[in-house]
Write an enzyme that holds these catalytic residues in place. Sequence first.
Site, short mmCIF file in Angstrom:
data_model
loop_
_atom_site.label_atom_id
_atom_site.label_comp_id
_atom_site.label_asym_id
_atom_site.label_seq_id
_atom_site.Cartn_x
_atom_site.Cartn_y
_atom_site.Cartn_z
N PRO A 10 46.29 31.06 32.44
CA PRO A 10 45.24 31.73 31.67
C PRO A 10 44.68 32.99 32.32
CG PRO A 10 44.44 29.67 32.61
CD PRO A 10 45.92 29.69 32.80
N ASN A 11 44.47 33.97 31.46
CA ASN A 11 43.83 35.26 31.80
C ASN A 11 44.73 36.20 32.60
OD1 ASN A 11 41.27 34.53 30.57
ND2 ASN A 11 41.05 33.10 32.26
N ARG A 18 41.76 43.27 34.32
CA ARG A 18 40.87 42.17 34.66
C ARG A 18 40.41 42.29 36.12
NH1 ARG A 18 42.86 36.01 36.01
NH2 ARG A 18 40.79 35.16 36.30
N TYR A 23 41.86 41.44 41.54
CA TYR A 23 43.27 41.15 41.24
C TYR A 23 44.19 42.36 41.31
CZ TYR A 23 41.22 36.75 39.74
OH TYR A 23 40.53 35.56 39.72
N ASN A 74 51.70 30.65 38.95
CA ASN A 74 50.30 30.99 39.17
C ASN A 74 49.56 30.38 37.98
OD1 ASN A 74 47.74 32.02 39.43
ND2 ASN A 74 48.38 34.13 39.78
N ALA A 77 43.08 29.52 36.64
CA ALA A 77 41.99 28.57 36.87
C ALA A 77 42.43 27.11 36.69
CB ALA A 77 40.83 28.88 35.93
N HIS A 80 42.76 24.69 39.69
CA HIS A 80 41.63 23.97 40.30
C HIS A 80 41.17 22.77 39.48
CE1 HIS A 80 41.75 27.76 42.38
NE2 HIS A 80 41.36 28.42 41.31
N ASP A 87 50.97 16.77 37.43
CA ASP A 87 51.88 15.69 37.02
C ASP A 87 53.16 16.23 36.40
OD1 ASP A 87 50.16 13.73 37.90
OD2 ASP A 87 49.42 13.17 35.91
N GLU A 98 53.70 27.85 44.63
CA GLU A 98 52.42 28.25 44.02
C GLU A 98 52.01 29.63 44.53
OE1 GLU A 98 49.30 25.72 45.43
OE2 GLU A 98 47.78 26.63 44.16
N HIS A 100 48.98 32.84 44.22
CA HIS A 100 47.72 33.43 43.73
C HIS A 100 47.62 34.85 44.27
CE1 HIS A 100 46.46 29.55 42.31
NE2 HIS A 100 46.88 29.07 43.45
N LEU A 101 47.20 35.75 43.41
CA LEU A 101 47.04 37.14 43.84
C LEU A 101 45.92 37.26 44.87
CD1 LEU A 101 47.32 38.33 40.21
CD2 LEU A 101 48.82 39.21 42.00
N SER A 102 44.82 36.59 44.59
CA SER A 102 43.67 36.65 45.50
C SER A 102 43.77 35.52 46.52
CB SER A 102 42.37 36.52 44.69
OG SER A 102 42.30 35.24 44.08
N ARG A 107 37.23 32.63 48.58
CA ARG A 107 36.37 32.84 47.41
C ARG A 107 35.44 31.63 47.23
NH1 ARG A 107 39.87 34.87 42.52
NH2 ARG A 107 37.76 35.31 41.74
N ARG A 111 37.25 27.22 44.10
CA ARG A 111 38.64 27.72 44.07
C ARG A 111 39.44 27.24 45.28
NH1 ARG A 111 38.59 31.74 39.94
NH2 ARG A 111 36.53 32.66 39.79
C1 DQA Z 1 44.17 33.27 40.58
C2 DQA Z 1 42.96 32.63 41.30
C3 DQA Z 1 42.25 31.65 40.38
O1 DQA Z 1 41.14 31.08 41.04
C4 DQA Z 1 41.75 32.36 39.14
O2 DQA Z 1 41.15 31.43 38.25
C5 DQA Z 1 42.82 33.12 38.45
C6 DQA Z 1 43.76 33.91 39.28
C7 DQA Z 1 44.82 34.35 41.44
O3 DQA Z 1 45.94 34.76 41.12
O4 DQA Z 1 44.22 34.84 42.40
O5 DQA Z 1 42.89 33.18 37.24
O6 DQA Z 1 45.13 32.26 40.33
#
Ligand code: DQA
Length: 148
Positions: A10-11, A18, A23, A74, A77, A80, A87, A98, A100-102, A107, A111
């Site tokens: 998502p997002n 964003r 990010y 990735n 959210a 978390h 599963d 896995e 994550h950009l950040s 944070r 997270r």
């Molecule tokens: C994220 C980190 C997550 O906490 C956040 O909800 C995202 C992006 C990252 O790529 O840093 O949507 O997965």
Amino acid sequence: MTSVLVLNGPNLNLLGRRQPEVYGATTLAEIEAMCRDHVADWGWSCDCIQSNHEGALIDAIHATIGHHDGLVINAGAYTHTSIALMDAIASVEVPTVEVHLSDIHAREPFRHVSYIEKVALAQICGKGPKGYVEALDLLKTHLETEGM
Ligand code: DQA
């Protein structure tokens, strides 16, 4: 042909606009192109899927069976919160990294927890788009040493 799935949650479709201070300015289309180009050098194929819906992400993970040799995820959210995604990855037994950009560990405390981490070979975070390339490199090393 070896095939990987790069799955974004998502997002992440809004990358580039964003919260660029968190990010970065790279769009998801640019990240996906980077992933495809990177594995093309090895003669691999790379499918890229993004969804804002947990069930669609689960369906995409299930569909790796018989189609993909590895998964880069990735989960945004859902990382978390989603025992269901964890599963799904455990169920298909496709080697997973896995991303994550950040740096999620630098944070907010909510997270710091990742359900995906529990079923992934590795977690890469805080490296921006390069993290996806690093994840693909890890999968390659894993598949070459453990077999397909
Ligand atoms: C994220 C980190 C997550 O906490 C956040 O909800 C995202 C992006 C990252 O790529 O840093 O949507 O997965």
